[in-house]
Design a protein around this motif. Sequence first.
Motif, PDB file in Angstrom:
ATOM      1  N   ASP A 162     -21.397  38.812  17.787  1.00 43.99           N
ATOM      2  CA  ASP A 162     -21.854  37.830  18.768  1.00 43.99           C
ATOM      3  C   ASP A 162     -21.634  36.396  18.280  1.00 43.99           C
ATOM      4  O   ASP A 162     -21.223  35.534  19.041  1.00 43.99           O
ATOM      5  N   TYR A 163     -21.929  36.161  17.002  1.00 43.78           N
ATOM      6  CA  TYR A 163     -21.816  34.818  16.431  1.00 43.78           C
ATOM      7  C   TYR A 163     -21.236  34.882  15.037  1.00 43.78           C
ATOM      8  O   TYR A 163     -21.392  35.878  14.326  1.00 43.78           O
ATOM      9  N   GLU A 164     -20.610  33.772  14.658  1.00 47.51           N
ATOM     10  CA  GLU A 164     -20.177  33.565  13.283  1.00 47.51           C
ATOM     11  C   GLU A 164     -21.098  32.534  12.658  1.00 47.51           C
ATOM     12  O   GLU A 164     -21.343  31.476  13.239  1.00 47.51           O
ATOM     13  N   LEU A 165     -21.624  32.829  11.493  1.00 51.05           N
ATOM     14  CA  LEU A 165     -22.362  31.859  10.705  1.00 51.05           C
ATOM     15  C   LEU A 165     -21.311  31.041   9.964  1.00 51.05           C
ATOM     16  O   LEU A 165     -20.507  31.606   9.217  1.00 51.05           O
ATOM     17  N   ALA A 166     -21.290  29.731  10.174  1.00 52.84           N
ATOM     18  CA  ALA A 166     -20.179  28.931   9.653  1.00 52.84           C
ATOM     19  C   ALA A 166     -20.632  27.549   9.205  1.00 52.84           C
ATOM     20  O   ALA A 166     -21.680  27.061   9.614  1.00 52.84           O
ATOM     21  N   LYS A 167     -19.808  26.947   8.399  1.00 51.49           N
ATOM     22  CA  LYS A 167     -19.973  25.559   7.967  1.00 51.49           C
ATOM     23  C   LYS A 167     -21.308  25.306   7.285  1.00 51.49           C
ATOM     24  O   LYS A 167     -21.889  24.243   7.402  1.00 51.49           O
ATOM     25  N   MET A 168     -21.797  26.312   6.552  1.00 50.87           N
ATOM     26  CA  MET A 168     -23.063  26.143   5.843  1.00 50.87           C
ATOM     27  C   MET A 168     -22.835  25.348   4.568  1.00 50.87           C
ATOM     28  O   MET A 168     -21.940  25.654   3.787  1.00 50.87           O
ATOM     29  N   ALA A 169     -23.672  24.332   4.380  1.00 53.29           N
ATOM     30  CA  ALA A 169     -23.588  23.522   3.171  1.00 53.29           C
ATOM     31  C   ALA A 169     -24.958  22.913   2.885  1.00 53.29           C
ATOM     32  O   ALA A 169     -25.684  22.548   3.805  1.00 53.29           O
ATOM     33  N   VAL A 170     -25.281  22.821   1.604  1.00 48.43           N
ATOM     34  CA  VAL A 170     -26.478  22.131   1.146  1.00 48.43           C
ATOM     35  C   VAL A 170     -26.019  21.133   0.100  1.00 48.43           C
ATOM     36  O   VAL A 170     -25.232  21.468  -0.788  1.00 48.43           O
ATOM     37  N   SER A 171     -26.505  19.897   0.208  1.00 49.35           N
ATOM     38  CA  SER A 171     -26.073  18.856  -0.724  1.00 49.35           C
ATOM     39  C   SER A 171     -26.451  19.239  -2.154  1.00 49.35           C
ATOM     40  O   SER A 171     -27.474  19.884  -2.386  1.00 49.35           O
ATOM     41  N   PRO A 172     -25.623  18.850  -3.117  1.00 51.32           N
ATOM     42  CA  PRO A 172     -25.865  19.235  -4.510  1.00 51.32           C
ATOM     43  C   PRO A 172     -27.263  18.865  -5.017  1.00 51.32           C
ATOM     44  O   PRO A 172     -27.890  19.649  -5.720  1.00 51.32           O
ATOM     45  N   GLN A 173     -27.770  17.696  -4.640  1.00 50.13           N
ATOM     46  CA  GLN A 173     -29.086  17.285  -5.130  1.00 50.13           C
ATOM     47  C   GLN A 173     -30.224  18.123  -4.548  1.00 50.13           C
ATOM     48  O   GLN A 173     -31.318  18.130  -5.091  1.00 50.13           O
ATOM     49  N   ALA A 174     -29.983  18.862  -3.471  1.00 50.93           N
ATOM     50  CA  ALA A 174     -31.023  19.690  -2.855  1.00 50.93           C
ATOM     51  C   ALA A 174     -30.856  21.171  -3.172  1.00 50.93           C
ATOM     52  O   ALA A 174     -31.701  21.976  -2.797  1.00 50.93           O
ATOM     53  N   GLN A 175     -29.796  21.534  -3.861  1.00 50.20           N
ATOM     54  CA  GLN A 175     -29.578  22.939  -4.187  1.00 50.20           C
ATOM     55  C   GLN A 175     -30.613  23.419  -5.195  1.00 50.20           C
ATOM     56  O   GLN A 175     -31.129  22.639  -5.993  1.00 50.20           O
ATOM     57  N   GLY A 176     -30.939  24.703  -5.117  1.00 49.07           N
ATOM     58  CA  GLY A 176     -31.928  25.282  -6.013  1.00 49.07           C
ATOM     59  C   GLY A 176     -33.357  25.155  -5.520  1.00 49.07           C
ATOM     60  O   GLY A 176     -34.294  25.544  -6.212  1.00 49.07           O
ATOM     61  N   LYS A 177     -33.553  24.633  -4.320  1.00 53.09           N
ATOM     62  CA  LYS A 177     -34.885  24.463  -3.751  1.00 53.09           C
ATOM     63  C   LYS A 177     -35.192  25.497  -2.660  1.00 53.09           C
ATOM     64  O   LYS A 177     -36.212  25.415  -2.003  1.00 53.09           O
ATOM     65  N   GLY A 178     -34.274  26.436  -2.442  1.00 59.93           N
ATOM     66  CA  GLY A 178     -34.490  27.449  -1.415  1.00 59.93           C
ATOM     67  C   GLY A 178     -34.105  27.003  -0.019  1.00 59.93           C
ATOM     68  O   GLY A 178     -34.336  27.717   0.956  1.00 59.93           O
ATOM     69  N   ILE A 179     -33.508  25.830   0.092  1.00 61.97           N
ATOM     70  CA  ILE A 179     -33.150  25.284   1.399  1.00 61.97           C
ATOM     71  C   ILE A 179     -32.064  26.118   2.060  1.00 61.97           C
ATOM     72  O   ILE A 179     -32.119  26.382   3.261  1.00 61.97           O
ATOM     73  N   GLY A 180     -31.090  26.567   1.298  1.00 68.12           N
ATOM     74  CA  GLY A 180     -30.017  27.388   1.861  1.00 68.12           C
ATOM     75  C   GLY A 180     -30.559  28.673   2.467  1.00 68.12           C
ATOM     76  O   GLY A 180     -30.147  29.079   3.556  1.00 68.12           O
ATOM     77  N   PHE A 181     -31.499  29.315   1.775  1.00 73.50           N
ATOM     78  CA  PHE A 181     -32.098  30.540   2.295  1.00 73.50           C
ATOM     79  C   PHE A 181     -32.878  30.254   3.578  1.00 73.50           C
ATOM     80  O   PHE A 181     -32.745  30.978   4.568  1.00 73.50           O
ATOM     81  N   LEU A 182     -33.697  29.213   3.569  1.00 71.68           N
ATOM     82  CA  LEU A 182     -34.479  28.879   4.763  1.00 71.68           C
ATOM     83  C   LEU A 182     -33.573  28.529   5.937  1.00 71.68           C
ATOM     84  O   LEU A 182     -33.826  28.939   7.071  1.00 71.68           O
ATOM     85  N   LEU A 183     -32.504  27.787   5.669  1.00 70.88           N
ATOM     86  CA  LEU A 183     -31.550  27.424   6.709  1.00 70.88           C
ATOM     87  C   LEU A 183     -30.861  28.673   7.248  1.00 70.88           C
ATOM     88  O   LEU A 183     -30.755  28.871   8.463  1.00 70.88           O
ATOM     89  N   GLY A 184     -30.399  29.535   6.353  1.00 71.46           N
ATOM     90  CA  GLY A 184     -29.733  30.769   6.777  1.00 71.46           C
ATOM     91  C   GLY A 184     -30.659  31.663   7.572  1.00 71.46           C
ATOM     92  O   GLY A 184     -30.264  32.228   8.596  1.00 71.46           O
ATOM     93  N   ARG A 185     -31.894  31.799   7.129  1.00 70.16           N
ATOM     94  CA  ARG A 185     -32.857  32.638   7.840  1.00 70.16           C
ATOM     95  C   ARG A 185     -33.132  32.067   9.231  1.00 70.16           C
ATOM     96  O   ARG A 185     -33.205  32.797  10.213  1.00 70.16           O
ATOM     97  N   LYS A 186     -33.279  30.752   9.328  1.00 75.22           N
ATOM     98  CA  LYS A 186     -33.507  30.113  10.623  1.00 75.22           C
ATOM     99  C   LYS A 186     -32.320  30.351  11.550  1.00 75.22           C
ATOM    100  O   LYS A 186     -32.502  30.587  12.751  1.00 75.22           O
ATOM    101  N   MET A 187     -31.119  30.319  11.009  1.00 75.31           N
ATOM    102  CA  MET A 187     -29.931  30.542  11.837  1.00 75.31           C
ATOM    103  C   MET A 187     -29.878  31.979  12.341  1.00 75.31           C
ATOM    104  O   MET A 187     -29.480  32.226  13.482  1.00 75.31           O
ATOM    105  N   LEU A 188     -30.284  32.930  11.526  1.00 78.03           N
ATOM    106  CA  LEU A 188     -30.319  34.316  11.979  1.00 78.03           C
ATOM    107  C   LEU A 188     -31.393  34.504  13.052  1.00 78.03           C
ATOM    108  O   LEU A 188     -31.175  35.223  14.031  1.00 78.03           O
TER     109      LEU A 188
END
Length: 133
Positions: free
Chosen positions: A49-75
């Motif tokens: 149905d959808y492609e998850l695409a163009k995911m990026a987290v700025s280097p200074q914010a990496q390691g804070k769980g933001i990518g997981f929260l963003l990915g989960r919100k997108m799902l």
Amino acid sequence: FKMEEADRKALDNPQSYILDPGGYIAVACYQEEPVGVCALIKMDDPDYDYELAKMAVSPQAQGKGIGFLLGRKMLEKAHELGATKVYLESNSRLTPALTLYRKLGFQEVTGRPTPYERADIQMDVDLTQLGFS
């Protein structure tokens, strides 16, 4: 990685390429600053149905769980939009990204055509198996 034609289509025209066909773009903020972005691109595909695409987290914010929260919100958003299966493409050298995708429930698939030279791994997730129903 270099910018490819498929990147330019999405990034130069997000309204017409992502949003107008029924997709979604989310921006993650940390301490009131944008630090991450991700898109759901509506697919015209019998399996996905959808492609998850163009995911990026700025280097200074990496390691804070933001990518997981963003990915989960997108799902969650994909589910709200009626999706049952979401697809993504990546590169096997992006170990942190692949770890994140697996943590979100994505599993490797093979044999799909891709417009990207750099994509050497394809993954999908069945939202019904993640408890979305």
